[in-house]
Scaffold this motif. Structure first.
Motif, PDB file in Angstrom:
ATOM      1  N   LYS A  19       3.998 -16.969  -5.393  1.00  0.00           N
ATOM      2  CA  LYS A  19       4.068 -15.781  -6.251  1.00  0.00           C
ATOM      3  C   LYS A  19       3.161 -14.697  -5.684  1.00  0.00           C
ATOM      4  O   LYS A  19       2.022 -14.965  -5.290  1.00  0.00           O
ATOM      5  N   ILE A  20       3.663 -13.460  -5.641  1.00  0.00           N
ATOM      6  CA  ILE A  20       2.845 -12.346  -5.161  1.00  0.00           C
ATOM      7  C   ILE A  20       1.743 -12.071  -6.181  1.00  0.00           C
ATOM      8  O   ILE A  20       2.021 -11.796  -7.345  1.00  0.00           O
ATOM      9  N   VAL A  21       0.483 -12.155  -5.709  1.00  0.00           N
ATOM     10  CA  VAL A  21      -0.645 -11.885  -6.598  1.00  0.00           C
ATOM     11  C   VAL A  21      -1.315 -10.559  -6.262  1.00  0.00           C
ATOM     12  O   VAL A  21      -2.046 -10.007  -7.089  1.00  0.00           O
ATOM     13  N   LYS A  22      -1.083 -10.045  -5.056  1.00  0.00           N
ATOM     14  CA  LYS A  22      -1.632  -8.747  -4.668  1.00  0.00           C
ATOM     15  C   LYS A  22      -0.868  -8.239  -3.459  1.00  0.00           C
ATOM     16  O   LYS A  22      -0.473  -9.009  -2.592  1.00  0.00           O
ATOM     17  N   ILE A  23      -0.679  -6.920  -3.410  1.00  0.00           N
ATOM     18  CA  ILE A  23      -0.128  -6.267  -2.222  1.00  0.00           C
ATOM     19  C   ILE A  23      -1.117  -5.197  -1.798  1.00  0.00           C
ATOM     20  O   ILE A  23      -1.468  -4.320  -2.590  1.00  0.00           O
ATOM     21  N   HIS A  24      -1.564  -5.284  -0.566  1.00  0.00           N
ATOM     22  CA  HIS A  24      -2.391  -4.216   0.005  1.00  0.00           C
ATOM     23  C   HIS A  24      -1.478  -3.455   0.954  1.00  0.00           C
ATOM     24  O   HIS A  24      -1.109  -3.957   2.012  1.00  0.00           O
ATOM     25  N   GLY A  25      -1.061  -2.267   0.554  1.00  0.00           N
ATOM     26  CA  GLY A  25      -0.111  -1.477   1.333  1.00  0.00           C
ATOM     27  C   GLY A  25      -0.767  -0.619   2.394  1.00  0.00           C
ATOM     28  O   GLY A  25      -1.872  -0.105   2.205  1.00  0.00           O
TER      29      GLY A  25
END
Length: 174
Positions: A112-118
């Motif tokens: 599961k995605i818990v954080k995205i650093h773009g």
């Protein structure tokens, strides 16, 4: 005579500088030295998201994880690198020797995605940390997670993780 000596020294300095620069550039691009992408990672569609898939390189040992995508001058749109830390833990990344902007997608043990650093900035030495322990980090081209609509909470699937990961495989093949 001084002008000739100055020109000779100038030429010699240029040759030495060129040799020094060439000595730090890998003879073969890092992308070509990696194995072929070995995993298919998919994010499932829902009412707000159409789904997305990536062919991923697996970085599952300390050497591969520390090198990551350093030295890549470009990266195909739907390729990725999946960092597997074998267990959940807090992790940190930096972009010191990375040439292209990247999105870092932090994933739980279940995928599961818990954080995205773009759009991590190339050559930046600031540490990008997981907000809490994660098992995986997926790196893709900078800005692509936003373009595709990836958001926290989306679920990743992979039926391609090697057998040694069967106990930790996220979202078993359905």
């Amino acid at each position: 005579m001084n002008i000739i000596c100055e020109k000779a020294v100038s030429v010699a300095v240029r040759w030495i500088m060129a040799a020094a620069i060439l000595s730090i550039i890998p003879s073969e691009p890092r992308a070509e030295s990696l194995r072929c992408p070995s995993l298919r990672i998919s994010f499932l569609a829902d009412s707000n998201f159409h789904g997305a898939s990536f062919d991923a390189y697996l970085a599952d040992d300390a050497s591969e994880r520390s090198a990551g995508l350093m030295g890549f001058g470009s990266f195909p749109k739907h390729q990725a690198m999946l960092f597997d830390f074998t267990r959940e833990r807090e992790v940190g990344f930096w972009m010191k020797n990375t040439l292209i902007p990247l999105d870092m997608i932090f994933l739980s043990r279940e995928g599961k995605i818990v954080k995205i650093h773009g759009n991590a900035i190339p050559h930046d030495e600031t540490t990008i940390r997981s907000p809490f322990p994660v098992r995986y980090v997926l790196e893709i081209n900078g800005g692509l997670s936003r373009q595709l609509g990836l958001t926290e909470g989306l679920q990743a699937r992979s039926a391609d993780l090697p057998e040694k990961y069967s106990a930790g495989r996220f979202c078993l093949n359905q």
